[in-house]
Every structure is written in C-alpha cells, then in structure tokens.
Design an enzyme around this catalytic site. Structure first.
Site, PDB file in Angstrom:
ATOM      1  N   LYS A   1      -0.251   5.433  -6.071  1.00 53.02           N
ATOM      2  CA  LYS A   1      -1.141   5.320  -6.940  1.00 53.02           C
ATOM      3  C   LYS A   1      -2.044   6.611  -6.791  1.00 53.02           C
ATOM      4  O   LYS A   1      -2.770   7.221  -7.846  1.00 53.02           O
ATOM      5  CB  LYS A   1      -2.075   4.100  -6.735  1.00 53.02           C
ATOM      6  CG  LYS A   1      -3.222   4.128  -7.883  1.00 53.02           C
ATOM      7  CD  LYS A   1      -4.301   2.869  -7.490  1.00 53.02           C
ATOM      8  CE  LYS A   1      -4.896   3.280  -5.957  1.00 53.02           C
ATOM      9  NZ  LYS A   1      -5.603   2.062  -5.803  1.00 53.02           N
TER      10      LYS A   1
ATOM     11  N   CYS B   1      -1.573   1.859  -2.820  1.00 51.31           N
ATOM     12  CA  CYS B   1      -2.685   2.961  -2.487  1.00 51.31           C
ATOM     13  C   CYS B   1      -1.861   4.214  -2.633  1.00 51.31           C
ATOM     14  O   CYS B   1      -2.566   5.415  -3.330  1.00 51.31           O
ATOM     15  CB  CYS B   1      -3.161   2.597  -1.086  1.00 51.31           C
ATOM     16  SG  CYS B   1      -3.407   0.815  -0.650  1.00 51.31           S
TER      17      CYS B   1
ATOM     18  N   GLU C   1     -26.533  13.517  -2.996  1.00 55.23           N
ATOM     19  CA  GLU C   1     -27.718  13.823  -3.007  1.00 55.23           C
ATOM     20  C   GLU C   1     -28.564  12.878  -3.465  1.00 55.23           C
ATOM     21  O   GLU C   1     -29.721  12.382  -3.246  1.00 55.23           O
ATOM     22  CB  GLU C   1     -28.373  15.363  -2.843  1.00 55.23           C
ATOM     23  CG  GLU C   1     -28.480  15.617  -4.244  1.00 55.23           C
ATOM     24  CD  GLU C   1     -28.760  17.142  -4.326  1.00 55.23           C
ATOM     25  OE1 GLU C   1     -29.975  17.471  -4.008  1.00 55.23           O
ATOM     26  OE2 GLU C   1     -28.048  17.940  -5.016  1.00 55.23           O
TER      27      GLU C   1
ATOM     28  N   TYR D   1      -9.219  -3.875 -11.246  1.00 56.88           N
ATOM     29  CA  TYR D   1      -9.079  -2.555 -10.893  1.00 56.88           C
ATOM     30  C   TYR D   1      -7.653  -1.907 -11.088  1.00 56.88           C
ATOM     31  O   TYR D   1      -7.470  -0.604 -11.552  1.00 56.88           O
ATOM     32  CB  TYR D   1      -9.487  -2.275  -9.478  1.00 56.88           C
ATOM     33  CG  TYR D   1      -8.662  -2.811  -8.293  1.00 56.88           C
ATOM     34  CD1 TYR D   1      -7.736  -2.193  -7.803  1.00 56.88           C
ATOM     35  CD2 TYR D   1      -8.650  -4.131  -8.178  1.00 56.88           C
ATOM     36  CE1 TYR D   1      -6.805  -2.448  -6.707  1.00 56.88           C
ATOM     37  CE2 TYR D   1      -7.931  -4.539  -6.891  1.00 56.88           C
ATOM     38  CZ  TYR D   1      -6.957  -3.661  -6.460  1.00 56.88           C
ATOM     39  OH  TYR D   1      -6.227  -4.182  -5.337  1.00 56.88           O
TER      40      TYR D   1
ATOM     41  N   CYS E   1       0.877  -1.043   0.002  1.00 58.03           N
ATOM     42  CA  CYS E   1      -0.103  -0.063   0.025  1.00 58.03           C
ATOM     43  C   CYS E   1       0.922   1.229   0.154  1.00 58.03           C
ATOM     44  O   CYS E   1       0.541   2.201  -1.149  1.00 58.03           O
ATOM     45  CB  CYS E   1      -0.834   0.013   1.211  1.00 58.03           C
ATOM     46  SG  CYS E   1      -1.910   1.550   1.231  1.00 58.03           S
TER      47      CYS E   1
ATOM     48  N   GLU F   1      -7.182   1.363 -13.403  1.00 56.13           N
ATOM     49  CA  GLU F   1      -6.562   2.516 -12.982  1.00 56.13           C
ATOM     50  C   GLU F   1      -5.202   3.224 -13.588  1.00 56.13           C
ATOM     51  O   GLU F   1      -5.106   4.261 -13.819  1.00 56.13           O
ATOM     52  CB  GLU F   1      -6.133   2.369 -11.419  1.00 56.13           C
ATOM     53  CG  GLU F   1      -7.564   2.052 -10.322  1.00 56.13           C
ATOM     54  CD  GLU F   1      -6.970   1.588  -9.008  1.00 56.13           C
ATOM     55  OE1 GLU F   1      -7.789   1.997  -8.108  1.00 56.13           O
ATOM     56  OE2 GLU F   1      -5.974   1.082  -8.766  1.00 56.13           O
TER      57      GLU F   1
ATOM     58  N   HIS G   1     -27.450  19.982  -0.932  1.00 54.82           N
ATOM     59  CA  HIS G   1     -27.682  20.424  -2.330  1.00 54.82           C
ATOM     60  C   HIS G   1     -26.743  21.810  -2.536  1.00 54.82           C
ATOM     61  O   HIS G   1     -26.603  22.437  -1.696  1.00 54.82           O
ATOM     62  CB  HIS G   1     -29.356  20.732  -2.656  1.00 54.82           C
ATOM     63  CG  HIS G   1     -29.563  21.108  -4.130  1.00 54.82           C
ATOM     64  ND1 HIS G   1     -29.557  20.286  -5.084  1.00 54.82           N
ATOM     65  CD2 HIS G   1     -29.850  22.505  -4.383  1.00 54.82           C
ATOM     66  CE1 HIS G   1     -29.908  20.941  -6.215  1.00 54.82           C
ATOM     67  NE2 HIS G   1     -29.916  22.330  -5.919  1.00 54.82           N
TER      68      HIS G   1
END
Length: 583
Positions: A130, A127, A550, A273, A122, A277, A545
């Site tokens: 990246k 992670c 939302e 993934y 990681c 990515e 909003h």
C-alpha cells in the site's frame, strides 16, 4: 550440532545421570502403542531446515535416534518429551514472527505455522505494498503540480504493470528475508493450516494440516504439543452480507493488489482508513473514482477536524462521494463490455464501472482454529478475548494482533508479541510482568493528504475529563509547498492541526494532523505524549523553520500555559498513560 554445557556440582551430576537412567528404563517399559504419550514425528516436507542443516524439531523429537530419553536442558531450551516445542506460534505475520524470534533468542524451542506467504497482511497485502502505491500516487500528484515550479513536460506516462512488477518483486524479497531471519533465529517453520484440539487429559494441542486439505481425518495431519501456544493468525477482508451479486462482481481490499491494469472507473465501498487510502491512490493515478459511504462521511471515529478536512480534500481532488447510501444493494454485470452497474440501498446508481472494491473492514481469521472446541472465549465480531498480558481464557494459550481486535496495527502486534516472549522466556526480572500499553498509540492514515493521530479526540476528551477541564488549540494553513502556486489562497489544500489538552497542567491528551508529511511528523510527538508532555513542554521546544511540524510547538497562544512539565511518568513496560490533575 552445537552443545551448550552448564556447570553443575558433582552431586548434581550424579543425580542427573540417575534420572536419565531411570528415564531410559521407563521409556523402554512403555508400550509402543501408547499413542497418548507418543511424540509425532515431524515430516521433512513440513520443516524448513536451519542454516546449519538441522531443525529445532530435531531437538524436540530426537528424530535421528529411536529413543525417548528426556532431552537434557543443555541441548538448548528446556523442552521435555512431553512437548515438541516450548512455543508454537500460529501465524507467521508481523506479531507471530516477532514473538517467535524473540522467544528463540532466549533459547526457547520455537515453531511457527503458516499456510501462506511469510509476513502476513502487512508485508503481502497491507502496509508495505500500500505504501508503494501511495508513493506512486504522491509522485503523480507532484507531476501534476510541477508546472507551478517551472517544469513543463507532456511526455510523462504511468505504467501500472511496471510498478506492480517492481512492488511484487520487493514483497517477494521481504518474504525471503523473513524466511532467512526465522531460520537464522532457530525457529522451525511448519507449512500448513493449524487448528486446536484437546487431548484425553484436557491439554490443548495443535494439529497442522496441509494447506490445501480441509479433511479432519487425513493421515497427513500432524499433531504437536507445546508448553505455550500463541495465536497470531491475523485478519481478512470482510464482505458485507447481502445479495450474492455483490460478492460475485466485486473484489476485496486484498485483491486490489492483484489488479493487472489501472481501472478507468473504480468504486470503493467503505468509510474506514483502507477505503479512503485506496480511493486516494486510484484517483491520483488517473482513475475516475467514487467512494460509497453508508453514512454521511468517512473516518467518523476520528477527530472531526480530520474527517471534515479529508472530506473537503477528496472532493477537491475529484472523488465522487455517495453519502448515506446504507451500502450496496446489488451489482449487475454487462457481458458485452465487462462493465458493472452498482445499485445502492438508497436508490442511487453508478454505471459503467470497471472495478468495485469492497473495503468495509476486516474480521479475525479464527474460524478454522476450533476455538470453541478448546474453550477459548471470543467477543463481538469473533475476536479473541485476552487480558492485559495477552492471555486467553485457556491456560498457556495466548493471542496477539488483529485476532484480538484491540488496536489492529502491525507495530502493535509486534510489540505485544515481543513482550509476551519476554515474560514467558526471559530470565531478566524486569520482564516478569512484561506487557504492552494500548494507550496513546500513534496512527497514520495514508490518505491523500495523509493523516496522523494519537490519543483522544476532542469529543472523547470532553466525555472523559469534562468540558471545563479541556483546552483545544487549532491551526489551519497552506503548506509552504503551495506558496508559489499562482492560484487563489482559498483553493490551496490546507493542513489542519489540533492539540487537545486536559487539566491544570494542560497535558496533551490528543494530537491530530492532516496535510503534507503528517505521516512523518507524528512519531516524535508520539514519544512526547507517551511521556505525558504538556502544552508548556511543546512550547519549550524551539521550532524548526520552515516546516509544517513547527506549528505544533508554536500554537497560539504560545508560552502562556501553566509552566508544568509532564515528564514524570515512565512510559516503559506498558505503564498506563499518565492522567492529568483536574480542577
């Protein structure tokens, strides 16, 4: 040296003194050549000292004096001469470090073995770096869009070397922070390669060899005993089997971070993934990028609304997608200009490629551990078989993280490692059966645009609960960010959302989103789902909003679902996900 005193009754004091005296006599009577019971001294070169100048190993072996006295409990922890450590962790990645520090916080005598940089995948090649590159690519996309907001500039240039140096400096700082945290927590760091063996009595021990040494009979190896052993060695990129030229002329996903310049033309091989990515990053930063898929589309195991929307968006961005190729057959290299030609198994050819990145998945780093020698069972792919408490098939040996193949995410490994330490070393009765839950784990893919997903896909929900028990809510819209863009509405990138609900209460069992800020909006919804939220619970939350998030609390039809709340089952301490009441 700090000494911790524990109050005991006078009679117990006398009893302890007698035990220590007898222990001394027995130790002196033992022959010095009794190798089976002799503790191995820990060489200074393999120990990182604590901030107070002492190491946990000094407490375990009493290296400063030549004695075999049983170490009194008040000297910290409960390790006796039989063990060097209460807990020995193999692998200083996220899960291993989290477990080690948590155990040490309870007073356990802990060591961790690592042969590479602290922080594991990681921090070093996953992670963290990246996300840095994802951020750089996102800035590039915004610069491309800035004229829609009235900004004009031709002077902006991208310097790959600059962001690489800055990124690597940040990672190096994190490595030092991990080292400091381990030291401050009282964890001994052993530098080397770990493997497991059994002693004459069948007890599992750990051998630590120098990182650059593969010899099984080298005198520089050290042997350690621990009450508990945790395997958290992580994973590594997997190169598909096939022609030798594929491995020779390609790099893996870890090596992406070693690139010294932005390739003009890049090919990414893979459908998971990591592949999408890296393809998104390279394309956004200016590479002519191709994505090679074995089958029809990427992220096939994700909900169809995500995989289809990403497929459309990657094409809109200009990524060339090669479908149903069945992988790479071979790669040829032109020495005159350094370019590569990729021949795919379906006959397609990609010419003049600068870099080929193999991102076809990862496999557990367990080959050198000697799992079979000590009887640790493995499952398909070489992953270690564990139960819900992270226990392997061998007593007092555990495994967490990518080596288990359950959910290969950093936060999952951290949570599993900490809960294991809680159960083994905490005196809190709430931790007696501590474990983690692998249900409803939120996941983000840092593709362009990003993806957030938690729970069941629509197909999985139908298979589990029956089609008649499922209600699905969908939304597709253009983010307000694209509002001022003077282009056709159909050309604007879309945000797609899906809520999968089950049962009479319409409990939310799946939530999926792709679009701007999907990565940042998912965490809160993850908490709601862990607590068994229903569609009515979502509707009861007033919208913020204007935001994209939302939309999840205003999905049509709003406010008409069965007025039942799901906040009935505690998500704490690894409880199973609540199940909906079916019709």
């Amino acid at each position: 040296m700090t000494i911790y005193f524990t109050y005991v009754k006078p009679l117990n004091n006398i009893f302890i003194l007698i035990l220590l005296f007898l222990s001394t006599l027995l130790s002196n009577a033992s022959s010095s050549n009794d190798d089976e019971n002799k503790l191995t001294r820990i060489p200074k070169s393999q120990i990182r000292k604590h901030h107070n100048g002492l190491s946990a190993a000094a407490y375990a072996s009493i290296a400063s004096i030549d004695t075999k006295l049983v170490r009194p409990a008040f000297l910290r922890g409960t390790t006796t001469k039989q063990f060097d450590f209460d807990l020995l962790v193999i692998g200083a990645g996220s899960g291993g470090i989290a477990s080690a520090r948590r155990a040490a916080s309870y007073g356990a005598n802990v060591a961790i073995v690592e042969m590479g940089r602290l922080g594991g995948t990681c921090v070093n090649v996953g992670c963290v770096p990246k996300k840095v590159m994802f951020n750089a690519a996102t800035i590039s996309e915004m610069l491309h869009d800035m004229h829609h907001y009235g900004f004009e500039s031709d002077a902006v240039q991208f310097d790959w070397g600059y962001i690489q140096r800055s990124r690597d400096a940040y990672v190096a700082r994190l490595n030092k922070i991990y080292d400091t945290n381990l030291s401050n927590s009282g964890v001994t760091t052993l530098i080397g390669r770990a493997s497991l063996v059994k002693d004459a009595n069948g007890n599992v021990e750990v051998i630590v060899s120098p990182p650059d040494n593969d010899s099984a009979n080298n005198s520089s190896q050290q042997r350690y005993r621990a009450k508990h052993i945790l395997i958290a060695s992580g994973g590594a990129p997997m190169i598909p089997s096939g022609d030798a030229s594929v491995k020779e002329h390609s790099i893996n996903s870890d090596e992406f971070f070693e690139l010294q310049s932005l390739p003009k033309k890049a090919v990414v091989v893979g459908a998971g993934y990591i592949a999408v990515e890296l393809a998104g990053i390279l394309q956004a930063l200016g590479s002519e990028t191709s994505l090679v898929l074995r089958k029809e589309k990427a992220l096939r195991n994700f909900d169809e609304i995500l995989s289809e929307a990403l497929d459309v968006e990657m094409q809109r961005q200009g990524i060339n997608i090669f479908r149903n190729t069945m992988g790479v057959s071979r790669i040829t290299y032109d020495e005159s200009n350094g370019s590569k030609k990729i021949i795919l198994n379906n006959g397609d050819v990609i010419d003049d490629v600068d870099v080929v990145i193999m991102a076809a998945g990862r496999s557990p780093l367990v080959d050198s551990l000697g799992l079979q020698d000590v009887g640790i069972q493995q499952k398909d792919g070489g992953y270690i078989e564990v139960n819900e408490y992270s226990e392997t098939s061998v007593d007092r040996v555990y495994a967490v993280g990518d080596v288990c193949g359950n959910i290969e995410l950093t936060p999952m490994a951290i949570a599993a490692g900490r809960r294991l330490a809680d159960r083994l070393f905490s005196e809190n009765q709430d931790h007696a059966y501590a474990k983690v839950s692998y249900d409803n784990v939120p996941t983000v893919v840092f593709s362009h645009p990003p993806i957030g997903t938690i729970g069941l896909t629509e197909d999985e929900a139908i298979k589990k609960y029956g089609e008649e028990s499922i209600k699905v809510y969908r939304s597709k819209f253009s983010n307000l960010y694209y509002g001022p863009f003077q282009i056709e509405p159909s050309e604007k990138p879309k945000t797609c959302m899906k809520l999968v609900c089950a049962g009479k209460s319409e409990q939310v069992v799946g939530l999926h989103v792709i679009g701007i800020a999907a990565d940042e909006m998912l965490q809160g919804f993850g908490v709601a789902m862990k607590m068994g939220a229903t569609k009515a619970d979502f509707d009861s939350c007033i919208a913020i909003h204007p935001t994209a998030a939302e939309e999840f609390v205003t999905l049509f039809p709003w406010g008409l679902s069965s007025q039942e709340s799901g906040a009935k089952v505690s998500p704490l301490n690894g409880n199973e996900a609540p199940e909906p009441a079916l019709y």
